[in-house]
Design a protein around this motif. Structure first.
Motif, PDB file in Angstrom:
ATOM      1  N   ALA A 146      45.086  32.077  64.099  1.00 26.02           N
ATOM      2  CA  ALA A 146      46.421  31.477  64.099  1.00 26.02           C
ATOM      3  C   ALA A 146      46.857  31.005  62.720  1.00 26.02           C
ATOM      4  CB  ALA A 146      46.462  30.316  65.090  1.00 26.02           C
ATOM      5  N   SER A 147      45.899  30.735  61.839  1.00 23.53           N
ATOM      6  CA  SER A 147      46.241  30.295  60.481  1.00 23.53           C
ATOM      7  C   SER A 147      46.535  31.464  59.553  1.00 23.53           C
ATOM      8  CB  SER A 147      45.096  29.462  59.896  1.00 23.53           C
ATOM      9  OG  SER A 147      43.998  30.294  59.531  1.00 23.53           O
ATOM     10  N   GLY A 148      46.233  32.678  60.016  1.00 24.81           N
ATOM     11  CA  GLY A 148      46.440  33.865  59.195  1.00 24.81           C
ATOM     12  C   GLY A 148      45.185  34.381  58.535  1.00 24.81           C
ATOM     13  N   ALA A 149      44.077  33.659  58.678  1.00 20.04           N
ATOM     14  CA  ALA A 149      42.819  34.085  58.062  1.00 20.04           C
ATOM     15  C   ALA A 149      42.178  35.202  58.880  1.00 20.04           C
ATOM     16  CB  ALA A 149      41.859  32.907  57.965  1.00 20.04           C
ATOM     17  N   PHE A 150      41.572  36.162  58.187  1.00 18.53           N
ATOM     18  CA  PHE A 150      40.817  37.183  58.903  1.00 18.53           C
ATOM     19  C   PHE A 150      39.638  36.517  59.604  1.00 18.53           C
ATOM     20  CE2 PHE A 150      42.819  40.017  55.679  1.00 18.53           C
ATOM     21  CZ  PHE A 150      43.465  40.863  56.575  1.00 18.53           C
ATOM     22  N   THR A 151      39.340  37.004  60.803  1.00 21.45           N
ATOM     23  CA  THR A 151      38.321  36.348  61.611  1.00 21.45           C
ATOM     24  C   THR A 151      37.454  37.367  62.331  1.00 21.45           C
ATOM     25  OG1 THR A 151      37.986  34.637  63.317  1.00 21.45           O
ATOM     26  CG2 THR A 151      39.809  36.164  63.655  1.00 21.45           C
ATOM     27  N   GLY A 152      36.294  36.928  62.773  1.00 26.82           N
ATOM     28  CA  GLY A 152      35.355  37.821  63.438  1.00 26.82           C
ATOM     29  C   GLY A 152      34.475  38.530  62.430  1.00 26.82           C
ATOM     30  N   PRO A 153      33.457  39.253  62.908  1.00 27.67           N
ATOM     31  CA  PRO A 153      32.545  39.960  62.010  1.00 27.67           C
ATOM     32  C   PRO A 153      33.278  40.929  61.086  1.00 27.67           C
ATOM     33  CG  PRO A 153      31.676  39.935  64.241  1.00 27.67           C
ATOM     34  CD  PRO A 153      33.076  39.411  64.330  1.00 27.67           C
ATOM     35  N   ALA A 154      32.834  40.992  59.836  1.00 30.96           N
ATOM     36  CA  ALA A 154      33.443  41.914  58.879  1.00 30.96           C
ATOM     37  C   ALA A 154      33.071  43.363  59.175  1.00 30.96           C
ATOM     38  CB  ALA A 154      33.015  41.543  57.458  1.00 30.96           C
ATOM     39  N   ASP A 155      31.936  43.578  59.822  1.00 32.81           N
ATOM     40  CA  ASP A 155      31.506  44.925  60.194  1.00 32.81           C
ATOM     41  C   ASP A 155      32.485  45.485  61.225  1.00 32.81           C
ATOM     42  OD1 ASP A 155      30.327  47.222  61.172  1.00 32.81           O
ATOM     43  OD2 ASP A 155      28.380  46.307  61.586  1.00 32.81           O
ATOM     44  N   PRO A 156      33.201  46.571  60.917  1.00 37.33           N
ATOM     45  CA  PRO A 156      34.204  47.087  61.856  1.00 37.33           C
ATOM     46  C   PRO A 156      33.625  47.562  63.180  1.00 37.33           C
ATOM     47  CG  PRO A 156      33.861  48.622  60.041  1.00 37.33           C
ATOM     48  CD  PRO A 156      33.157  47.359  59.672  1.00 37.33           C
TER      49      PRO A 156
END
Length: 281
Positions: A146-156
């Motif tokens: 919700a803040s606009g930051a990327f979230t979750g594991p970086a591994d696609p």
């Protein structure tokens, strides 16, 4: 009233996420199936694309539309309580963003045809919102919170915020701007290398059926934790045709022929859920 998301008979189930009704109706329009009802359909689609059904409506519509219109993406809000029965776009913000953007592109075409030029320009601009969930540090789409930051594991392959799939599988869901998407991931050669890995193309050439059965398909509902093609579910059905835009169209033929080995007229002739006819079709 509001357009349905996943109508089953006379019941709105709100199953699945994104905005499936817009591609459905705009495609029907393009085929001439809405003759005499074009403006009526457009008015309903415009309402769906620009708003959110109120609490008293059984429809959920584009649930994350307020944030999408304001910020350019639907946020992934893990654990957010569901306001209505069914699925929630907030559980799958990354894929919802890609679907909203694709729907905007299709609605822009209909608006242009019907002479609603200001709407066409507005929706065409929103169709570029797929770029808002592209993480340049990983080279893949990724959910934003919700803040606009990327979230979750970086591994696609381990990505979160994608409905019944991973970032690898949703990578190709940008038919409205394939040249732009290809350029974003490094150009045609980089895209072809990524596609070859995605389809296990070297193995496919040696044994198409084995690759389809053992590398692509790991179970009827094995949607996550994967970096390979999943022809038993909708999110990446369009992926083989990306080769048509990257200069290697013969590979589309190879991949489609391999996928066809999964679909037969025998008892095991369909690999997963029929999904209201999509997979059996």
């Amino acid at each position: 009233g509001w357009l349905p998301k996943w109508g089953y008979g006379t019941v709105e189930t709100n199953i699945m996420t994104g905005d499936p009704v817009t591609p459905f109706l705009t495609n029907a329009y393009q085929q001439g199936l809405l003759k005499g009802y074009e403006e009526r359909a457009y008015k309903a689609l415009r309402k769906n694309a620009d708003g959110v059904p109120p609490a008293g409506s059984p429809a959920v519509g584009r649930e994350a539309n307020e944030e999408y219109i304001a910020d350019g993406f639907a946020p992934y809000v893990k654990g957010r309580p569901h306001a209505k029965p069914g699925d929630s776009d907030y559980d799958h913000g990354a894929s919802a963003t890609l679907e909203y953007a694709l729907s905007d592109a299709m609605l822009a075409q209909m608006a242009r045809d019907l002479g609603h030029h200001a709407d066409a320009v507005r929706y065409a601009a929103r169709a570029q919102n797929y770029r808002r969930v592209f993480d340049a540090s990983t080279g893949f789409f990724r959910a934003r919170d919700a803040s606009g930051a990327f979230t979750g594991p970086a591994d696609p392959a381990q990505s979160e915020g994608f409905h019944e799939g991973t970032s690898w599988q949703y990578q190709w869901l940008v038919p409205q701007d394939l040249p732009g998407m290809v350029d974003m991931i490094g150009g045609k050669q980089a895209a072809n290398d990524r596609l070859d890995s995605f389809f296990a193309y070297a193995d496919l050439l040696k044994d198409p059926a084995k690759t389809a059965r053992e590398t692509w398909v790991n179970g009827p509902y094995a949607y996550y934790n994967a970096d390979k093609y999943n022809p038993q579910n909708e999110p990446d059905l369009i992926a083989p045709y990306t080769y048509l835009s990257t200069g290697q169209p013969w590979k589309t033929t190879d991949v489609v022929h391999a996928a066809l080995t999964l679909f037969t007229d025998g008892p095991t002739g369909m690999t997963g859920n029929d999904d209201l006819g999509t997979m059996s079709a």
